[in-house]
Design an enzyme around this catalytic site. Structure first.
Site, PDB file in Angstrom:
ATOM      1  N   THR A  72       0.854  -1.202   0.000  1.00  0.00           N
ATOM      2  CA  THR A  72       0.000   0.000   0.000  1.00  0.00           C
ATOM      3  C   THR A  72       0.884   1.244   0.000  1.00  0.00           C
ATOM      4  OG1 THR A  72      -1.830  -1.120   1.094  1.00  0.00           O
ATOM      5  CG2 THR A  72      -1.748   1.268   1.334  1.00  0.00           C
ATOM      6  N   ASN A 151      -5.221  -9.361  -7.971  1.00  0.00           N
ATOM      7  CA  ASN A 151      -5.399 -10.047  -6.695  1.00  0.00           C
ATOM      8  C   ASN A 151      -6.729 -10.788  -6.589  1.00  0.00           C
ATOM      9  OD1 ASN A 151      -5.877  -7.130  -6.791  1.00  0.00           O
ATOM     10  ND2 ASN A 151      -6.844  -7.399  -4.813  1.00  0.00           N
ATOM     11  N   GLN A 179       1.098  -9.478  -6.027  1.00  0.00           N
ATOM     12  CA  GLN A 179       0.655 -10.876  -6.120  1.00  0.00           C
ATOM     13  C   GLN A 179       1.564 -11.697  -7.037  1.00  0.00           C
ATOM     14  OE1 GLN A 179      -1.896 -12.276  -4.459  1.00  0.00           O
ATOM     15  NE2 GLN A 179      -2.787 -10.441  -3.555  1.00  0.00           N
ATOM     16  N   SER A 199       5.197  -6.818  -1.483  1.00  0.00           N
ATOM     17  CA  SER A 199       4.822  -6.877  -0.075  1.00  0.00           C
ATOM     18  C   SER A 199       5.264  -8.193   0.555  1.00  0.00           C
ATOM     19  CB  SER A 199       3.298  -6.748   0.020  1.00  0.00           C
ATOM     20  OG  SER A 199       2.877  -6.889   1.350  1.00  0.00           O
ATOM     21  N   HIS A 201       3.942 -10.000   3.228  1.00  0.00           N
ATOM     22  CA  HIS A 201       3.007 -11.014   3.758  1.00  0.00           C
ATOM     23  C   HIS A 201       2.281 -11.814   2.689  1.00  0.00           C
ATOM     24  CE1 HIS A 201      -1.023  -8.858   3.530  1.00  0.00           C
ATOM     25  NE2 HIS A 201      -0.187  -7.905   3.204  1.00  0.00           N
ATOM     26  N   THR A 237      13.147   4.882  11.304  1.00  0.00           N
ATOM     27  CA  THR A 237      13.998   3.760  11.694  1.00  0.00           C
ATOM     28  C   THR A 237      13.526   2.481  11.007  1.00  0.00           C
ATOM     29  OG1 THR A 237      14.408   4.819  13.811  1.00  0.00           O
ATOM     30  CG2 THR A 237      14.878   2.449  13.687  1.00  0.00           C
ATOM     31  N   CYS A 325     -18.003  -6.002   1.551  1.00  0.00           N
ATOM     32  CA  CYS A 325     -19.179  -5.570   2.311  1.00  0.00           C
ATOM     33  C   CYS A 325     -18.879  -4.223   2.941  1.00  0.00           C
ATOM     34  CB  CYS A 325     -19.476  -6.600   3.394  1.00  0.00           C
ATOM     35  SG  CYS A 325     -21.186  -6.621   3.853  1.00  0.00           S
TER      36      CYS A 325
HETATM   37  N1  PMP Z   1      -1.626  -4.540  -4.305  1.00  0.00           N
HETATM   38  C1  PMP Z   1      -2.197  -5.740  -4.451  1.00  0.00           C
HETATM   39  C2  PMP Z   1      -2.377  -6.293  -5.826  1.00  0.00           C
HETATM   40  C3  PMP Z   1      -2.599  -6.462  -3.335  1.00  0.00           C
HETATM   41  O1  PMP Z   1      -3.150  -7.671  -3.492  1.00  0.00           O
HETATM   42  C4  PMP Z   1      -2.402  -5.901  -2.050  1.00  0.00           C
HETATM   43  C5  PMP Z   1      -2.851  -6.640  -0.803  1.00  0.00           C
HETATM   44  N2  PMP Z   1      -4.192  -7.038  -0.832  1.00  0.00           N
HETATM   45  C6  PMP Z   1      -1.797  -4.641  -1.950  1.00  0.00           C
HETATM   46  C7  PMP Z   1      -1.425  -3.990  -3.095  1.00  0.00           C
HETATM   47  C8  PMP Z   1      -1.542  -4.013  -0.609  1.00  0.00           C
HETATM   48  O2  PMP Z   1      -0.540  -4.710   0.073  1.00  0.00           O
HETATM   49  P1  PMP Z   1      -0.223  -4.506   1.628  1.00  0.00           P
HETATM   50  O3  PMP Z   1      -1.154  -5.396   2.358  1.00  0.00           O
HETATM   51  O4  PMP Z   1       1.199  -4.913   1.768  1.00  0.00           O
HETATM   52  O5  PMP Z   1      -0.412  -3.074   1.939  1.00  0.00           O
END
Ligand code: PMP
Length: 392
Positions: A72, A151, A179, A199, A201, A237, A325
């Site tokens: 993000t 995504n 993704q 990203s 996670h 930091t 939702c």
């Molecule tokens: N871009 C895409 C295509 C995503 O799938 C996501 C997460 N759903 C994000 C951006 C945002 O990633 P983050 O959770 O690291 O802010």
């Protein structure tokens, strides 16, 4: 109850190798990489190694990687930072209608600040209309931002074709590869990609950490003001443990990309076949071939996706819907809408995103539960319809 997690596009568990690498940084090696003493120098080495690993995986130089708090932030930074630094060249940005909200909302903000933004259409499989890209490019276009893979529906874009067009027109090309990194091969220098977001996670790394690649020579304004971290462009930091985890996660996913994607593709296609064979009025959303190895997005006719998701949840199966939702009302997914999916089928869309660890037995179990749940929901739907008919 045994739970089955099929929502890996939302987030993933941390890989054991990633956790092992992060542990010392969370305990004994806790230094601040900006400190000049040995603790600081040690922490800086951790950050440098992570930066190198990501650069190697993406095919770029170490000093082209900037750590952020996630995709993000990377997306917000890429769009605003590249638009602002290149404002003297023009004010036109091209993106697509199926981008993540972190791109779309940032573009809308820039529109309010006087930038002009074109949102490209996609076809019924979610592929960005290259003919429209060529049509809308103009002398004042400064930035193209198109996601590598969607995504929701998993469609993989023709990144190379878009990068070539951007290069030819001398326009900066950014891609949200959140993704895609670790799922498909990407070499940013070879492909001519100028900026890329990723990203932690989404690829078995930690949450709250990400990176932005920006090609040397491409100017971008700083995102955070303060200290000199991240080459003076993103102060604050460093999240050392997160960065270490991200670096390792990217390294592992790139290392295992062939094995994992082969396994996932086989399971994905088996799952699609079994569901469509056993449940009628079931349609695959997105591109049938050019799609993420772990993504299955299906619309079930005469079924509400949210209800199906809740029923599966009661059975211990975690999936997500193609609709969000908001304040009690169900909004149709902007992605399915842009693809021209009929509203009732968009309402019945469910996303299953597989992990490499899922087994065929688990998939068979999910299929059997899906058959049961869809049948129940269709009965309720048919009963409600006949009830409404009687009241008329
Ligand atoms: N871009 C895409 C295509 C995503 O799938 C996501 C997460 N759903 C994000 C951006 C945002 O990633 P983050 O959770 O690291 O802010």
């Amino acid at each position: 109850m045994n739970r089955i997690y099929m929502d890996n596009a939302a987030t993933t568990p941390i890989h054991s190798e990633v956790l092992t690498e992060m542990m010392p940084v969370l305990t004994t090696d806790f230094g601040n990489p900006n400190s000049l003493h040995s603790f600081g120098r040690e922490a800086k080495r951790y950050v440098d190694v992570a930066r190198s690993r990501i650069a190697k995986a993406l095919g770029c130089d170490d000093n082209e990687i900037y750590f952020t708090s996630g995709a993000t932030e990377s997306n917000n930074w890429a769009i605003t930072g590249l638009a602002k630094a290149n404002r003297h060249k023009g004010n036109h940005i091209i993106t697509s209608k199926i981008e993540h909200p972190s791109i779309l909302e940032t573009c809308k903000k820039l529109e309010r600040e006087g930038y002009r933004v074109t949102y490209l259409d996609v076809d019924e499989m979610g592929m960005v209309r290259i003919d429209q890209l060529l049509h809308y490019l103009s002398a004042d276009t400064i930035l193209i931002s198109i996601m590598a893979a969607n995504n929701e529906v998993g469609t993989i874009q023709n990144l190379q074709a878009i990068a070539n067009i951007a290069k030819e027109k001398n326009v900066i090309f950014h891609t949200d590869a959140t993704q895609a990194v670790g799922a498909i091969n990407l070499n940013v220098h070879e492909m001519g990609i100028d900026a890329l977001s990723l990203s932690g996670h989404k690829l078995n790394g930690p949450k709250g950490v990400g990176a932005l690649y920006v090609h040397n020579g491409v100017v971008i304004t700083p995102f955070m003001n303060g200290g000199e971290q991240e080459f003076g462009l993103r102060a604050g930091t460093s999240n050392v443990a997160g960065i270490v985890g991200l670096g390792k996660a990217v390294e592992i996913n790139t290392r295992d990309i062939i094995t994992n994607s082969k396994k996932l593709r086989t399971l994905r296609d088996y799952f699609i076949r079994e569901v469509t064979k056993n449940i009628d009025m079931t349609y695959l959303n997105g591109h049938p071939i050019q799609r993420l190895p772990n993504n299955v997005n299906l619309s079930f006719g005469m079924v509400d996706g949210e209800s199906l998701m809740c029923m599966l949840d009661l059975e211990g199966i975690a999936v997500s819907t193609g609709s969000a939702c908001s304040s009690g009302s169900v909004e149709t997914s902007h992605v399915l809408q842009a693809m021209g999916i009929a509203p009732d089928l968009a309402q019945g869309a469910v996303r299953f995103s597989l992990s490499k660890d899922i087994t065929k037995e688990e998939i068979d179990y999910v299929v059997s539960k899906l058959v049961e749940c869809v049948e129940k929901l269709r009965k309720i739907s048919a009963m409600t319809k006949s009830q409404v008919g009687k009241e008329d």
